[in-house]
Write a protein that holds these residues in place. Structure first.
Motif, PDB file in Angstrom:
ATOM      1  N   ASP A 163     -45.875 -19.305 -23.053  1.00 24.64           N
ATOM      2  CA  ASP A 163     -47.341 -19.244 -22.994  1.00 24.64           C
ATOM      3  C   ASP A 163     -47.809 -18.335 -21.863  1.00 24.64           C
ATOM      4  O   ASP A 163     -48.743 -17.536 -22.023  1.00 24.64           O
ATOM      5  CB  ASP A 163     -47.929 -20.652 -22.849  1.00 24.64           C
ATOM      6  CG  ASP A 163     -47.368 -21.419 -21.658  1.00 24.64           C
ATOM      7  OD1 ASP A 163     -46.232 -21.130 -21.228  1.00 24.64           O
ATOM      8  OD2 ASP A 163     -48.070 -22.319 -21.149  1.00 24.64           O
ATOM      9  N   LEU A 167     -46.658 -25.054 -29.476  1.00 22.57           N
ATOM     10  CA  LEU A 167     -47.198 -25.101 -28.115  1.00 22.57           C
ATOM     11  C   LEU A 167     -46.245 -25.803 -27.153  1.00 22.57           C
ATOM     12  O   LEU A 167     -46.054 -25.361 -26.016  1.00 22.57           O
ATOM     13  CB  LEU A 167     -48.568 -25.793 -28.119  1.00 22.57           C
ATOM     14  CG  LEU A 167     -49.693 -25.028 -28.816  1.00 22.57           C
ATOM     15  CD1 LEU A 167     -50.900 -25.926 -29.029  1.00 22.57           C
ATOM     16  CD2 LEU A 167     -50.083 -23.781 -28.037  1.00 22.57           C
ATOM     17  N   THR A 202     -55.570 -28.779 -37.047  1.00 26.05           N
ATOM     18  CA  THR A 202     -54.170 -28.691 -37.429  1.00 26.05           C
ATOM     19  C   THR A 202     -53.723 -29.879 -38.280  1.00 26.05           C
ATOM     20  O   THR A 202     -54.272 -30.972 -38.172  1.00 26.05           O
ATOM     21  CB  THR A 202     -53.278 -28.608 -36.167  1.00 26.05           C
ATOM     22  OG1 THR A 202     -51.913 -28.479 -36.560  1.00 26.05           O
ATOM     23  CG2 THR A 202     -53.413 -29.855 -35.306  1.00 26.05           C
ATOM     24  N   CYS A 210     -55.330 -25.934 -27.428  1.00 27.47           N
ATOM     25  CA  CYS A 210     -54.418 -24.792 -27.550  1.00 27.47           C
ATOM     26  C   CYS A 210     -54.448 -23.941 -26.276  1.00 27.47           C
ATOM     27  O   CYS A 210     -54.759 -24.449 -25.204  1.00 27.47           O
ATOM     28  CB  CYS A 210     -54.786 -23.996 -28.789  1.00 27.47           C
ATOM     29  SG  CYS A 210     -54.701 -25.009 -30.313  1.00 27.47           S
ATOM     30  N   THR A 251     -48.282 -26.264 -35.255  1.00 28.64           N
ATOM     31  CA  THR A 251     -48.866 -25.715 -34.027  1.00 28.64           C
ATOM     32  C   THR A 251     -48.516 -26.567 -32.814  1.00 28.64           C
ATOM     33  O   THR A 251     -48.278 -26.040 -31.719  1.00 28.64           O
ATOM     34  CB  THR A 251     -50.403 -25.626 -34.145  1.00 28.64           C
ATOM     35  OG1 THR A 251     -50.749 -25.131 -35.427  1.00 28.64           O
ATOM     36  CG2 THR A 251     -50.971 -24.709 -33.091  1.00 28.64           C
ATOM     37  N   CYS A 284     -53.372 -21.022 -32.275  1.00 27.19           N
ATOM     38  CA  CYS A 284     -52.791 -21.144 -30.938  1.00 27.19           C
ATOM     39  C   CYS A 284     -53.563 -20.390 -29.861  1.00 27.19           C
ATOM     40  O   CYS A 284     -53.574 -20.781 -28.698  1.00 27.19           O
ATOM     41  CB  CYS A 284     -51.331 -20.699 -30.947  1.00 27.19           C
ATOM     42  SG  CYS A 284     -51.058 -18.946 -31.291  1.00 27.19           S
TER      43      CYS A 284
END
Length: 234
Positions: free
Chosen positions: A107, A98, A136, A148, A94, A129
């Motif tokens: 995003d 990101l 995580t 996130c 994750t 996310c």
């Protein structure tokens, strides 16, 4: 209508013979033949993962595609994403997901897609996310909190029953105020949000559940009503 479907585990990548969660996702688009785009960033755009996605969805009533940030299909990612009906985000790391999304501006594009009514879905990293925070294993050693995207309020913990360390780690992080209260999901569970509220929780396994976990001088875990999708076939 803004929709997010967050999977604790399951779907084509974990239980390829059990189609209940993925067919549920397809139905929620409201389209007869929806365009579904797989984003496998968290797995490093694993070729095997991409092929498994096509292996399932090419046999469904939909139009599958995928977005690789290592081999982008176009310079205009925004037009590519906003043309879809469903975005399905795969599992993996994750933190890396990101970082790459922010570097590419994905995003911002995905928030625009969500606000325009494109259904966002995902498993594991692809579930975490969307929340403000998630639990995580992206750092490689143990389970830690991660900030996130914040489309959904609170925190999220996937694989709640599938990995032995998940439940105690989530309880510890909430109990020590290192992460805010949130929703945990077993493997085989999908939490369906409409706007930013839980509309429905469904499962592909009869005993799989979702839970609200919070701190009230001690950690409290409340089981949430979960509908087993297989019961409809009886």
């Amino acid at each position: 209508m803004r929709q997010i479907i967050a999977l604790g585990g399951g779907g084509f990548s974990m239980e390829p013979e059990n189609t209940l969660l993925d067919t549920y996702i397809l139905k929620q688009s409201g389209k007869e033949n929806p365009k579904i785009c797989f984003i496998p960033t968290a797995s490093g755009d694993s070729e095997n993962y991409i092929q498994r996605f096509y292996g399932f969805f090419q046999n469904q009533n939909c139009r599958p595609s995928h977005l690789s940030l290592f081999r982008p299909p176009t310079r205009d990612l925004e037009s590519y994403i906003l043309d879809k009906d469903i975005i399905y985000v795969g599992g993996g790391n994750t933190k890396n997901l990101l970082a790459l999304w922010k570097d590419w501006g994905l995003d911002i594009i995905l928030k625009k897609a969500w606000n325009q009514g494109i259904l966002l879905a995902g498993i594991s990293a692809g579930s975490i996310c969307w929340f403000e925070e998630g639990v995580t294993d992206s750092f490689g050693d143990g389970l830690e909190p991660l900030h996130c995207l914040g489309f959904l309020k609170g925190s999220n913990c996937p694989h709640y029953d599938g990995e032995a360390e998940r439940r105690p780690a989530y309880h510890n992080l909430i109990g020590t105020n290192k992460i805010q209260a949130g929703i945990a999901a077993d493997d085989g569970v999908a939490i369906h949000y409409i706007e930013q509220e839980i509309s429905k929780i469904v499962s592909s396994r009869p005993t799989s559940k979702a839970y609200r976990v919070y701190n009230e001088n001690k950690v409290v875990e409340t089981e949430l009503p979960t509908e087993f999708l297989g019961a409809q076939k009886g």
